[in-house]
Scaffold this motif. Structure first.
Motif, PDB file in Angstrom:
ATOM      1  N   UNK A 289       0.998  -1.463   0.105  1.00 41.46           N
ATOM      2  CA  UNK A 289      -0.086  -0.020  -0.132  1.00 41.46           C
ATOM      3  C   UNK A 289       0.918   1.074  -0.277  1.00 41.46           C
ATOM      4  N   UNK A 290       2.085   1.221   1.037  1.00 44.51           N
ATOM      5  CA  UNK A 290       2.472   2.902   0.733  1.00 44.51           C
ATOM      6  C   UNK A 290       3.711   2.715  -0.305  1.00 44.51           C
ATOM      7  N   UNK A 291       3.955   1.120  -0.987  1.00 40.01           N
ATOM      8  CA  UNK A 291       4.440   1.639  -2.172  1.00 40.01           C
ATOM      9  C   UNK A 291       3.608   2.364  -3.424  1.00 40.01           C
ATOM     10  N   UNK A 292       2.095   1.865  -3.299  1.00 41.51           N
ATOM     11  CA  UNK A 292       1.088   2.562  -3.888  1.00 41.51           C
ATOM     12  C   UNK A 292       1.512   3.873  -4.498  1.00 41.51           C
ATOM     13  N   UNK A 293       0.947   4.657  -3.173  1.00 40.77           N
ATOM     14  CA  UNK A 293       1.455   6.106  -2.579  1.00 40.77           C
ATOM     15  C   UNK A 293       3.102   6.272  -2.772  1.00 40.77           C
ATOM     16  N   UNK A 294       3.802   6.249  -2.918  1.00 41.47           N
ATOM     17  CA  UNK A 294       5.291   6.681  -2.963  1.00 41.47           C
ATOM     18  C   UNK A 294       4.861   6.369  -5.313  1.00 41.47           C
ATOM     19  N   UNK A 295       4.896   5.261  -5.323  1.00 46.02           N
ATOM     20  CA  UNK A 295       4.749   5.783  -6.611  1.00 46.02           C
ATOM     21  C   UNK A 295       4.014   6.291  -7.416  1.00 46.02           C
ATOM     22  N   UNK A 296       2.402   6.492  -6.936  1.00 42.70           N
ATOM     23  CA  UNK A 296       1.661   7.606  -7.471  1.00 42.70           C
ATOM     24  C   UNK A 296       1.947   9.272  -6.856  1.00 42.70           C
ATOM     25  N   UNK A 297       2.912   9.316  -6.006  1.00 43.35           N
ATOM     26  CA  UNK A 297       3.635  10.532  -5.987  1.00 43.35           C
ATOM     27  C   UNK A 297       4.401  10.998  -6.532  1.00 43.35           C
ATOM     28  N   UNK A 298       5.488   9.725  -6.754  1.00 49.08           N
ATOM     29  CA  UNK A 298       6.324  10.350  -8.037  1.00 49.08           C
ATOM     30  C   UNK A 298       5.861  10.375  -9.073  1.00 49.08           C
ATOM     31  N   UNK A 299       4.670   9.660  -9.888  1.00 46.02           N
ATOM     32  CA  UNK A 299       3.983   9.612 -11.062  1.00 46.02           C
ATOM     33  C   UNK A 299       3.683  10.942 -11.664  1.00 46.02           C
ATOM     34  N   UNK A 300       3.450  11.865 -10.267  1.00 47.59           N
ATOM     35  CA  UNK A 300       2.117  12.943  -9.924  1.00 47.59           C
ATOM     36  C   UNK A 300       3.405  13.626 -10.189  1.00 47.59           C
ATOM     37  N   UNK A 301       3.933  13.526 -10.093  1.00 51.81           N
ATOM     38  CA  UNK A 301       5.261  14.892 -10.243  1.00 51.81           C
ATOM     39  C   UNK A 301       6.197  14.554 -11.518  1.00 51.81           C
ATOM     40  N   UNK A 302       5.416  13.497 -11.975  1.00 51.38           N
ATOM     41  CA  UNK A 302       6.306  13.866 -13.587  1.00 51.38           C
ATOM     42  C   UNK A 302       7.778  13.297 -13.451  1.00 51.38           C
ATOM     43  N   UNK A 303       8.323  12.702 -12.401  1.00 51.78           N
ATOM     44  CA  UNK A 303       9.602  11.520 -11.368  1.00 51.78           C
ATOM     45  C   UNK A 303       9.186  10.081 -12.215  1.00 51.78           C
ATOM     46  N   UNK A 304       9.122   9.603 -13.349  1.00 49.22           N
ATOM     47  CA  UNK A 304       8.913   8.054 -13.293  1.00 49.22           C
ATOM     48  C   UNK A 304      10.486   7.509 -13.297  1.00 49.22           C
ATOM     49  N   UNK A 305      11.198   7.870 -13.550  1.00 49.10           N
ATOM     50  CA  UNK A 305      12.946   7.535 -13.059  1.00 49.10           C
ATOM     51  C   UNK A 305      12.764   6.766 -11.233  1.00 49.10           C
ATOM     52  N   UNK A 306      12.328   7.859 -10.794  1.00 47.49           N
ATOM     53  CA  UNK A 306      12.738   7.807  -8.941  1.00 47.49           C
ATOM     54  C   UNK A 306      11.535   6.367  -9.381  1.00 47.49           C
ATOM     55  N   UNK A 307      10.154   6.880  -9.892  1.00 48.43           N
ATOM     56  CA  UNK A 307       9.282   5.785  -8.994  1.00 48.43           C
ATOM     57  C   UNK A 307      10.331   3.972  -9.582  1.00 48.43           C
ATOM     58  N   UNK A 308      10.205   4.112 -10.886  1.00 52.67           N
ATOM     59  CA  UNK A 308      10.650   3.145 -11.307  1.00 52.67           C
ATOM     60  C   UNK A 308      11.978   2.385 -10.299  1.00 52.67           C
ATOM     61  N   UNK A 309      12.810   3.246  -9.588  1.00 50.42           N
ATOM     62  CA  UNK A 309      14.047   2.763  -8.941  1.00 50.42           C
ATOM     63  C   UNK A 309      13.286   2.415  -7.580  1.00 50.42           C
ATOM     64  N   UNK A 310      12.506   3.297  -6.651  1.00 45.23           N
ATOM     65  CA  UNK A 310      11.656   2.327  -5.946  1.00 45.23           C
ATOM     66  C   UNK A 310      10.505   1.124  -6.308  1.00 45.23           C
ATOM     67  N   UNK A 311      10.127   1.317  -7.595  1.00 48.01           N
ATOM     68  CA  UNK A 311       9.602  -0.495  -7.333  1.00 48.01           C
ATOM     69  C   UNK A 311      10.701  -0.945  -8.000  1.00 48.01           C
ATOM     70  N   UNK A 312      11.816  -0.617  -8.508  1.00 50.67           N
ATOM     71  CA  UNK A 312      13.233  -2.269  -8.229  1.00 50.67           C
ATOM     72  C   UNK A 312      13.323  -2.714  -7.452  1.00 50.67           C
ATOM     73  N   UNK A 313      14.019  -1.508  -6.926  1.00 48.72           N
ATOM     74  CA  UNK A 313      13.622  -1.940  -4.772  1.00 48.72           C
ATOM     75  C   UNK A 313      13.064  -2.434  -4.125  1.00 48.72           C
ATOM     76  N   UNK A 314      11.314  -2.194  -4.195  1.00 49.71           N
ATOM     77  CA  UNK A 314      11.204  -3.410  -3.773  1.00 49.71           C
ATOM     78  C   UNK A 314      10.723  -4.439  -4.011  1.00 49.71           C
ATOM     79  N   UNK A 315      10.347  -4.969  -5.611  1.00 51.74           N
ATOM     80  CA  UNK A 315      10.726  -5.393  -5.985  1.00 51.74           C
ATOM     81  C   UNK A 315      12.206  -6.828  -5.644  1.00 51.74           C
ATOM     82  N   UNK A 316      13.063  -6.716  -5.566  1.00 50.22           N
ATOM     83  CA  UNK A 316      14.401  -6.782  -5.587  1.00 50.22           C
ATOM     84  C   UNK A 316      14.005  -7.295  -4.130  1.00 50.22           C
TER      85      UNK A 316
END
Length: 211
Positions: A66-93
Motif C-alpha cells: 500500500x505504501x509503495x503504491x502511494x510512493x509511486x503515485x506521488x512520483x508519477x504525479x510529479x513527473x518523476x518516473x525514473x524515481x518511481x521505477x527505482x523505488x519499484x525495482x528496489x521493492x521487487x528486488x
C-alpha cells in the motif's frame, strides 16, 4: 500520533523521526516505518519520503504494498518516473509483491510517454508475478502501440490479453484499437471485434487503475 494527527503536524513529526533515523538515534519497527512514509507523502514531503526510504538501506524496513503504491503515485504525479521505477525495482528486488494497481500505474505512465517496450516489459513482469492484468493494463498497452504507430502490435496485444489471459475489454478498449488500426485502414476491425464481444455476452469491466 502520526495516524491520528492532522496532515501538517503528522508530516513534521514524521520528518523529525526521519532525521533521527538518519542520525542513528531512532530505530522504528516496520509498521511505524510505513506510517512515517505515508505521513510524509500526505503532507507533500515526497523528497523526504524518498530520503527516508534510502536511509533504510539493507535493513528489514521495507514499504508495504500500500505504501509503495502511494510512493509511486506521488512520483508519477510529479513527473518523476525514473524515481518511481527505482523505488519499484528496489521493492521487487527485496522480495516485495506489488499490487496490480501499482503495476498499472507504471504501465500507464510508460504508455503516456510512448515508451511501448517498457510498458510491455512491465506487463510481462506483472503476469509472471501473479498480479493479473486487466482492462486498464490492456488499454494502456493499446495506447502505447497506437501512439508509436504499431497497429499490428496493438491487435496482437488485444488477442494475447483478451483471448489468452482472459482480460475483459471495456468500451475504451475498442476506441483505442480503432485508433491504433486506422493508419493501415483497418479501423473497422475494431467495430467487428466489439460486436463479437457484445454478441458473446460481454459487458464493460473496470480494471485496477492507478488511483
Amino acid at each position: 500520533l502520526l495516524q491520528a494527527g492532522e496532515v501538517a503536524g503528522a508530516g513534521r513529526l514524521a520528518s523529525e523521526l526521519g532525521a533521527s533515523l538518519r542520525g542513528g538515534g531512532a530505530s522504528p519497527d516496520l509498521p511505524l516505518f510505513n506510517v512515517m512514509l505515508q505521513s510524509l507523502l500526505r503532507s507533500g514531503r515526497a523528497s523526504e519520503a524518498s530520503t527516508l526510504l534510502s536511509a533504510s538501506g539493507s535493513s528489514r524496513l521495507r514499504p508495504s504494498a500500500r505504501t509503495l503504491h502511494t510512493l509511486l503515485h506521488s512520483f508519477v504525479s510529479a513527473g518523476e518516473l525514473p524515481a518511481a521505477v527505482e523505488v519499484f525495482n528496489s521493492f521487487c528486488g527485496g522480495g516485495g509483491a506489488p499490487s496490480a494497481a501499482s503495476f498499472n500505474l507504471l504501465i500507464g505512465a510508460f504508455a503516456r510517454r510512448g515508451e511501448r517496450l517498457n510498458a510491455e516489459s512491465l506487463a510481462r513482469q506483472m503476469a509472471s508475478s501473479g498480479a493479473a492484468p486487466d482492462s486498464y493494463t490492456l488499454n494502456a498497452l493499446l495506447r502505447a502501440s497506437a501512439a508509436t504507430g504499431q497497429p499490428r502490435r496493438a491487435l496482437a496485444l488485444y488477442r494475447l490479453l483478451h483471448r489468452s489471459h482472459g482480460v475483459a475489454p471495456d468500451s475504451a478498449t475498442f476506441s483505442l484499437l480503432a485508433w491504433a488500426l486506422a493508419p493501415v485502414g483497418d479501423g473497422p476491425r475494431a467495430a467487428l471485434l466489439a460486436r463479437e464481444w457484445v454478441e458473446n455476452g460481454g459487458a464493460g469491466a473496470g480494471g485496477a487503475g492507478p488511483a
